[in-house]
Enzyme design. Structure first.
Site, mmCIF file in Angstrom:
data_model
loop_
_atom_site.group_PDB
_atom_site.id
_atom_site.type_symbol
_atom_site.label_atom_id
_atom_site.label_comp_id
_atom_site.label_asym_id
_atom_site.label_seq_id
_atom_site.Cartn_x
_atom_site.Cartn_y
_atom_site.Cartn_z
ATOM 1 N N ASP A 291 5.480 -24.486 2.619
ATOM 2 C CA ASP A 291 5.901 -24.823 3.973
ATOM 3 C C ASP A 291 7.421 -24.808 3.900
ATOM 4 O O ASP A 291 8.023 -25.741 3.350
ATOM 5 C CB ASP A 291 5.389 -26.213 4.379
ATOM 6 N N HIS A 292 8.028 -23.737 4.396
ATOM 7 C CA HIS A 292 9.441 -23.546 4.093
ATOM 8 C C HIS A 292 10.318 -24.655 4.678
ATOM 9 O O HIS A 292 11.441 -24.853 4.219
ATOM 10 C CB HIS A 292 9.928 -22.150 4.499
ATOM 11 N N HIS B 156 4.466 -27.689 9.788
ATOM 12 C CA HIS B 156 5.866 -28.111 9.685
ATOM 13 C C HIS B 156 6.116 -29.512 10.258
ATOM 14 O O HIS B 156 6.725 -30.363 9.618
ATOM 15 C CB HIS B 156 6.785 -27.140 10.443
ATOM 16 N N ASP C 87 -3.638 -0.977 -2.875
ATOM 17 C CA ASP C 87 -4.339 -1.385 -1.656
ATOM 18 C C ASP C 87 -5.308 -2.449 -2.147
ATOM 19 O O ASP C 87 -6.251 -2.139 -2.882
ATOM 20 C CB ASP C 87 -5.080 -0.195 -1.034
ATOM 21 N N ARG D 169 0.807 -1.223 0.000
ATOM 22 C CA ARG D 169 0.000 0.000 0.000
ATOM 23 C C ARG D 169 0.835 1.266 0.000
ATOM 24 O O ARG D 169 0.369 2.328 -0.365
ATOM 25 C CB ARG D 169 -0.884 0.035 1.258
HETATM 26 P P1 NAP Z 1 3.807 -8.136 7.661
HETATM 27 O O1 NAP Z 1 5.189 -7.764 8.046
HETATM 28 O O2 NAP Z 1 2.681 -7.673 8.504
HETATM 29 O O3 NAP Z 1 3.589 -7.592 6.170
HETATM 30 C C1 NAP Z 1 2.321 -7.530 5.584
HETATM 31 C C2 NAP Z 1 2.445 -6.927 4.187
HETATM 32 O O4 NAP Z 1 1.133 -6.804 3.655
HETATM 33 C C3 NAP Z 1 3.088 -5.560 4.152
HETATM 34 O O5 NAP Z 1 3.896 -5.478 3.001
HETATM 35 C C4 NAP Z 1 1.892 -4.636 3.999
HETATM 36 O O6 NAP Z 1 2.357 -3.519 3.315
HETATM 37 C C5 NAP Z 1 0.978 -5.487 3.130
HETATM 38 N N1 NAP Z 1 -0.422 -5.124 3.246
HETATM 39 C C6 NAP Z 1 -1.178 -5.093 4.378
HETATM 40 N N2 NAP Z 1 -2.433 -4.709 4.077
HETATM 41 C C7 NAP Z 1 -2.474 -4.507 2.742
HETATM 42 C C8 NAP Z 1 -3.485 -4.107 1.834
HETATM 43 N N3 NAP Z 1 -4.734 -3.816 2.229
HETATM 44 N N4 NAP Z 1 -3.171 -4.003 0.532
HETATM 45 C C9 NAP Z 1 -1.927 -4.280 0.100
HETATM 46 N N5 NAP Z 1 -0.920 -4.669 0.894
HETATM 47 C C10 NAP Z 1 -1.186 -4.774 2.202
HETATM 48 O O7 NAP Z 1 3.631 -9.697 7.503
HETATM 49 P P2 NAP Z 1 4.779 -10.799 7.247
HETATM 50 O O8 NAP Z 1 5.412 -11.155 8.537
HETATM 51 O O9 NAP Z 1 5.646 -10.345 6.135
HETATM 52 O O10 NAP Z 1 3.918 -12.068 6.832
HETATM 53 C C11 NAP Z 1 3.306 -12.202 5.567
HETATM 54 C C12 NAP Z 1 2.697 -13.601 5.456
HETATM 55 O O11 NAP Z 1 3.716 -14.567 5.543
HETATM 56 C C13 NAP Z 1 1.695 -13.943 6.573
HETATM 57 O O12 NAP Z 1 0.718 -14.807 6.042
HETATM 58 C C14 NAP Z 1 2.554 -14.704 7.560
HETATM 59 O O13 NAP Z 1 1.791 -15.577 8.364
HETATM 60 C C15 NAP Z 1 3.448 -15.461 6.622
HETATM 61 N N6 NAP Z 1 4.716 -15.875 7.205
HETATM 62 C C16 NAP Z 1 5.592 -14.929 7.665
HETATM 63 C C17 NAP Z 1 6.804 -15.331 8.185
HETATM 64 C C18 NAP Z 1 7.826 -14.323 8.670
HETATM 65 O O14 NAP Z 1 8.910 -14.757 9.029
HETATM 66 N N7 NAP Z 1 7.529 -13.056 8.694
HETATM 67 C C19 NAP Z 1 7.131 -16.703 8.242
HETATM 68 C C20 NAP Z 1 6.213 -17.639 7.756
HETATM 69 C C21 NAP Z 1 5.020 -17.203 7.239
HETATM 70 P P3 NAP Z 1 1.911 -2.008 3.548
HETATM 71 O O15 NAP Z 1 1.582 -1.864 4.999
HETATM 72 O O16 NAP Z 1 3.056 -1.216 3.060
HETATM 73 O O17 NAP Z 1 0.744 -1.932 2.669
#
Ligand code: NAP
Length: 490
Positions: free
Chosen positions: A177-178, A240, A92, A51
């Protein structure tokens, strides 16, 4: 030893959630490495979306900083080359703006592989899939990657899969599933199926039990809000740990073809003996950490991190699982995972049965049964614990030594992150290391009754001190059977 790199086909990869934590720590570094290693063709584009009001140059700066933080062997030339492939489109996903710009970009190359990576919370999966469908972005070359969590129970997973399935065919959906992309996990398949040595022994006649541990030393930290709605069983076991169990326990697939492997994993999930209200208190242990010490410093308890009392979410779980089939009948699979444990370690320990009769006298010492230890983190590697004679003229004294099969060390190569392999598999269209929908359903079908049993139980998670191996009941779960948790590691 030189690494064999096979270039993948031309692609456009669209990353939704490209400004998030996953992109910062994992996806952008993984893509950089594949580019730097020459696997990504010249024309490939990585189209990043979120966004925030970024230009492509702003996003490149964000990515540069991510790489400077997370890549230790960053090279200037490779970095500039990689950054030039990045584009940014502001969307968005709940709105209408930005989709036509994305479409214009993608329409420039309708014939290349087109992959969408949904690195966003699962509440946005449906909206994004509908947006992709409405914008007419799906063609035969399209794939979509979805991250965990896939639902919080069987019903919500079904609804999520239905939503994604309304836009994409099953063969276009890559449920990541990494853990399955880790080198050691793939080596488990190589060990089992590229060697004649193990398979004849890989059954109840020769294996006493299997342990799978995924232990984290950190607490929930900033993820407390999400974590409290999930807990250790949903967060780690449903995906996992059950996937690891499947790879240990499955029958040899006919080939490495995606459906052959996934058919075999599915049979394992379906053969898991149910854990229900009737036996959950004997076969499961839940825990929640209280304040303690970790890495030498005092750390708060889960409820303090969460900011309120009264949560019964488990931050630790230990289970005794059994697979009701000919190969594994009577062989327990002890599974445990938790936060704020004594050490960060993920490993699978396959404990063989003791020798049937010793020819050595008591002075030779204790003869330990063989153990195969597959370590996923922190240092990926495999060890086989064997007995040998103590070197030298001191008579016949026996000792246990590890036969080391640490591949990264042996081949002197950088150990690639799981995401590198998995993203390239998406581009190649290879689903072998991704979960099929029926696997997700079968995993929930085993997990749901455990969640129900816990819900109807008067018991709450047992408290354990941060920095320990969890509640003592977890030790009792294994010791009741005359066994112990393996804590020797590699
Ligand atoms: P995060 O840090 O909260 O990032 C969420 C992303 O979504 C941001 O880029 C945000 O960008 C974007 N976003 C949120 N609302 C939006 C909207 N309405 N339109 C467009 N973009 C939007 O989450 P994350 O930790 O990266 O995790 C992402 C996914 O991967 C989740 O399903 C999580 O369970 C999974 N996951 C994460 C990890 C990890 O290590 N982080 C590991 C395994 C799985 P803006 O706010 O700039 O829009």
């Amino acid at each position: 030893m030189a690494v064999r790199v096979i270039e993948v086909a031309e692609f456009d990869l669209v990353v939704f959630g490209a400004s998030g934590d996953l992109a910062h720590r994992k996806l952008i570094p993984a893509l950089y490495h594949r580019c730097a290693d020459g696997q990504v063709p010249e024309g490939a584009r990585i189209i990043c979306s979120a966004r925030r009001d970024y230009s492509s140059d702003d996003y490149r700066q964000w990515a540069r900083e991510a790489l400077q933080e997370h890549v230790s062997d960053l090279e200037d030339e490779s970095l500039e080359h990689f950054l030039a492939r990045l584009h940014y489109v502001k969307i968005d996903v709940g709105g209408t703006e930005g989709w036509s710009e994305l479409r214009t970009l993608l329409d420039e190359r309708p014939d290349v592989v087109r992959a969408f990576y949904l690195a966003v919370g699962p509440d946005l999966f449906g909206t994004i899939c509908q947006g992709i469908g409405n914008a007419g972005l799906v063609n035969e070359q399209t794939r979509v990657v979805i991250e965990k969590p896939i639902g919080k129970d069987g019903a919500s997973a079904k609804s999520l899969n239905d939503t994604v399935g309304a836009v994409f065919k099953e063969e276009q959906i890559f449920r990541i599933d990494h853990y399955l992309g880790k080198e050691t996990v793939q080596n488990l398949m190589a060990l089992r199926f590229a060697n004649a040595l193990f398979e004849p022994l890989w059954n109840a006649a020769h294996i006493d039990h299997v342990q799978i541990t995924v232990a984290e030393s950190l607490g929930v930290g900033g993820r407390a809000g999400y974590y409290d709605t999930a807990g250790a069983l949903r967060d780690m076991v449903q995906n996992h740990i059950l996937q690891l169990l499947c790879l240990v326990a499955m029958e040899p697939p006919e080939s490495m073809n995606a459906d052959s492997v996934r058919d075999e994993k599915l049979k394992v999930l379906k053969a898991l003996s149910p854990i229900t209200e009737a036996n959950a208190d004997k076969l499961t242990v839940r825990g929640q950490y209280r304040a303690g010490a970790s890495a030498g410093g005092a750390v708060p308890g889960y409820l303090e991190e969460l900011g309120h009392d009264g949560s019964t979410t488990e931050t630790f779980v230990a289970l005794k699982a059994e697979i009701a089939n000919w190969r594994w009948a009577g062989v327990p699979f002890y599974l445990r995972t938790g936060k704020r444990l004594a050490q960060r370690v993920s490993e699978i320990a396959v404990q063989f049965r003791p020798i049937p009769h010793s020819i050595f006298d008591a002075e030779a010492g204790h003869i330990s049964a063989n153990r195969l230890v597959i370590r996923l983190q922190p240092d990926e590697g495999v060890q086989m614990k064997v007995m040998i004679k103590d070197p030298g003229p001191g008579g016949m004294r026996l000792r246990e030594v590890p036969l080391d099969m640490s591949f990264a060390e042996a081949f002197k190569i950088r150990n690639p992150d799981a995401y590198e392999r998995l993203i390239m598999d998406v581009i190649r269209g290879n689903q072998t290391l991704f979960m099929r929908r029926d696997e997700v359903d079968a995993a929930w079908a085993w997990i749901d009754p455990i969640l129900d049993a816990w819900k109807s139980s008067k018991d709450t998670p047992r408290s354990y001190t941060a920095g320990t191996w969890g509640p003592s009941a977890s030790i009792a779960l294994v010791e009741r059977d005359g066994r112990t948790w393996a804590e020797d590691g590699l």
